[in-house]
Scaffold this motif. Structure first.
Motif, PDB file in Angstrom:
ATOM      1  N   ALA A   1       0.817  -1.217   0.000  1.00 33.85           N
ATOM      2  CA  ALA A   1       0.000   0.000   0.000  1.00 33.85           C
ATOM      3  C   ALA A   1       0.847   1.262   0.000  1.00 33.85           C
ATOM      4  O   ALA A   1       0.312   2.364  -0.169  1.00 33.85           O
ATOM      5  N   ALA A   2       2.156   1.151   0.173  1.00 38.66           N
ATOM      6  CA  ALA A   2       3.001   2.334   0.208  1.00 38.66           C
ATOM      7  C   ALA A   2       3.376   2.820  -1.186  1.00 38.66           C
ATOM      8  O   ALA A   2       3.856   3.935  -1.339  1.00 38.66           O
ATOM      9  N   SER A   3       3.134   2.006  -2.194  1.00 45.10           N
ATOM     10  CA  SER A   3       3.518   2.438  -3.546  1.00 45.10           C
ATOM     11  C   SER A   3       2.485   3.405  -4.124  1.00 45.10           C
ATOM     12  O   SER A   3       1.322   3.426  -3.715  1.00 45.10           O
ATOM     13  N   ASN A   4       2.910   4.189  -5.103  1.00 47.70           N
ATOM     14  CA  ASN A   4       2.012   5.169  -5.739  1.00 47.70           C
ATOM     15  C   ASN A   4       0.941   4.498  -6.571  1.00 47.70           C
ATOM     16  O   ASN A   4      -0.132   5.065  -6.794  1.00 47.70           O
ATOM     17  N   GLU A   5       1.198   3.277  -7.026  1.00 40.98           N
ATOM     18  CA  GLU A   5       0.251   2.580  -7.896  1.00 40.98           C
ATOM     19  C   GLU A   5      -0.890   1.908  -7.125  1.00 40.98           C
ATOM     20  O   GLU A   5      -1.854   1.446  -7.718  1.00 40.98           O
ATOM     21  N   TYR A   6      -0.774   1.819  -5.835  1.00 43.75           N
ATOM     22  CA  TYR A   6      -1.796   1.105  -5.061  1.00 43.75           C
ATOM     23  C   TYR A   6      -3.109   1.887  -5.087  1.00 43.75           C
ATOM     24  O   TYR A   6      -3.134   3.086  -4.843  1.00 43.75           O
ATOM     25  N   GLN A   7      -4.192   1.202  -5.382  1.00 42.36           N
ATOM     26  CA  GLN A   7      -5.496   1.869  -5.501  1.00 42.36           C
ATOM     27  C   GLN A   7      -6.401   1.425  -4.348  1.00 42.36           C
ATOM     28  O   GLN A   7      -6.941   0.319  -4.338  1.00 42.36           O
TER      29      GLN A   7
END
Length: 101
Positions: free
Chosen positions: A64-70
């Motif tokens: 969940a820390a990545s920018n791509e996580y929705q």
């Protein structure tokens, strides 16, 4: 065969009775049992000391820390309805009272 069984049972009883009759230590007679004993003077234990790698969790390494996580694609939590009884339990109607326990 009966003699072997008899000897075996005798040996088991002898070992079991000695451990059952063994004197148990009376810790009330130790120095630490006194009210005046100062535990702060005890030496620290040596060996078997665990080292903590970190006291904090690094959440930057989670998915969940990545920018791509929705986040909107997460499954909604299930809501459970809990029904609380409105009256108290009548223990006079339990089976233990009927059996005289």
């Amino acid at each position: 065969m009966k003699l072997l069984t008899s000897v075996t049972l005798s040996a088991v009883l002898a070992f079991a009775s000695t451990s059952a009759l063994a004197e148990k230590p009376d810790f009330s007679k130790t120095a630490a049992a006194k009210a005046s004993y100062d535990f702060s003077k005890n030496k620290a234990a040596s060996g078997n000391q665990l080292v903590q790698s970190s006291s904090r969790h690094d959440f930057s390494k989670t998915a969940a820390a990545s920018n791509e996580y929705q986040f909107p694609k997460n499954q909604p939590a299930h809501l459970y309805k809990v029904s609380l009884p409105s009256t108290q339990h009548d223990f006079s109607k339990t089976s233990s009272l009927k059996h005289g326990c």
